[in-house]
Design a protein around this motif. Sequence first.
Motif, mmCIF file in Angstrom:
data_model
loop_
_atom_site.group_PDB
_atom_site.id
_atom_site.type_symbol
_atom_site.label_atom_id
_atom_site.label_comp_id
_atom_site.label_asym_id
_atom_site.label_seq_id
_atom_site.Cartn_x
_atom_site.Cartn_y
_atom_site.Cartn_z
ATOM 1 N N LEU A 1 13.851 -34.325 7.283
ATOM 2 C CA LEU A 1 12.457 -34.096 6.881
ATOM 3 C C LEU A 1 12.362 -33.867 5.378
ATOM 4 O O LEU A 1 11.373 -34.210 4.746
ATOM 5 N N LEU B 1 20.014 -28.821 11.655
ATOM 6 C CA LEU B 1 20.347 -29.143 10.271
ATOM 7 C C LEU B 1 20.017 -30.608 9.957
ATOM 8 O O LEU B 1 19.420 -30.923 8.924
ATOM 9 N N VAL C 1 17.850 -32.599 11.419
ATOM 10 C CA VAL C 1 16.402 -32.811 11.373
ATOM 11 C C VAL C 1 15.817 -32.222 10.088
ATOM 12 O O VAL C 1 14.993 -32.850 9.417
ATOM 13 N N LEU C 2 16.301 -31.047 9.732
ATOM 14 C CA LEU C 2 15.793 -30.376 8.534
ATOM 15 C C LEU C 2 16.049 -31.213 7.278
ATOM 16 O O LEU C 2 15.150 -31.455 6.471
#
Lengths: 213, 220
Positions: B84, B78, B80-81
Amino acid sequence: MTIDWSWIGDHTDDLTTLTVSHLQAALGAVFLGLLISLPLAVVAHRIRPLRGFLLGLSNVLFTIPSIAIFVLLLPVSGLTRTTTVIGLTVYTLVVLLRNTVEGLDSVPVKTKEAAKAMGSRPLRTLLTVEFPLALPVIMAGVRIATVMSISLVSVATYIGDGGLGQLFTDGFQRNFPTPVIAGVVLTILLAVVADALLVAVQYALTPWLRRRA
Amino acid sequence: MYELFKNLGTWLTSGSQWSGTDGIAHRLAEHLEYSLLATLVAAAIGLPLGLLIGHTGKGAFVAINLASFGRALPTVGLVVLVFLASGLSMWPVYVALVALAVPAIVTNTYAGMTAVDPDVRDAARGQGMRGGQVLLQVELPLALPLIMTGLRLALIQVVATATIAAYVSFGGLGRYVFDGLAQRDLVQVLGGAALVALVAVTLDLALAALQRFLFRHRTA
């Protein structure tokens, strides 16, 4: 944030390998956790003074951050799968131990006395009367522990393992969302499927509960 | 092994390690800031939701499934998502921590509300209390111990997981863990991890004591 479907098409083999490795780590931890907590729960159930101590200890272990557990294990077992599984096992203990003790506590005294009156020895009563009756509560713990472990495996990516978690580091380092999305979706899918299977197992193991429900 | 613990002791107790931007005191303050803010936001979302579900008896299915979904959501993924998607900001940290804390708060609040004796609820209604009064003056106080347990659980998990802020280049005690891992400096990694564990355990014990003190007159 768009999904690059061709990447997924090109990497189905990798995704399968990572999913299998992910599941192995999580299930290994739950299995080990059960192996440790079932006998401990019997001890905690039978010997009252030890009960608070064992439950308290598992609670304290639970407050240690997962990343910290993995890291603290590094001097002992290094950057290996063993570290991942031991770390996850520590986390499953709190749920498994507490639920098993509560399950055993919930068995009516009269039922145990009836078993005793029929000539059943303590060990036999435990295995054929107490554990089956405690099963729904124990299985509730197993379900939580399994889902939690599946979600936590990815933390082990920091120590070079982590199953699907490796997709997170990969996507992060390359600024490429597709593997991250694939990892999150597969992790949740694994958890949902594993949970449903455990519900089915519980249903199969407790035929006496069906008519009442 | 012995050498390692000796170095760890030196690392934790040296004065220079405690001062400055990269000092333990500053990192500790950052860590507490992330954790407390995230838990507060999560409480602002989770408490009303749990109270509403418990009071009306509607949406229990949602609450239970939200809890298992929350448990299944991999926090690292979550973070990292969101990172990004949003770029370099505090969003990834707070979204992940709040998402982690909300399910624990909702389910425990809901559990506390369902544990309220229906007879007590009926008696309150029989005395002419309105829905809102029953909720605030009867159900909420009775459910409070379990609600507190939920908040405590959420805070502990958030403190443990706030380590992740360092992964997306922010501060907190996780800084030592990730910098140490990058520099192959095991003492620093262990020091950071030990500090996070210590903060989590201390907060848990302190809140447990507070809870016992606040509800010392209750039998159940």
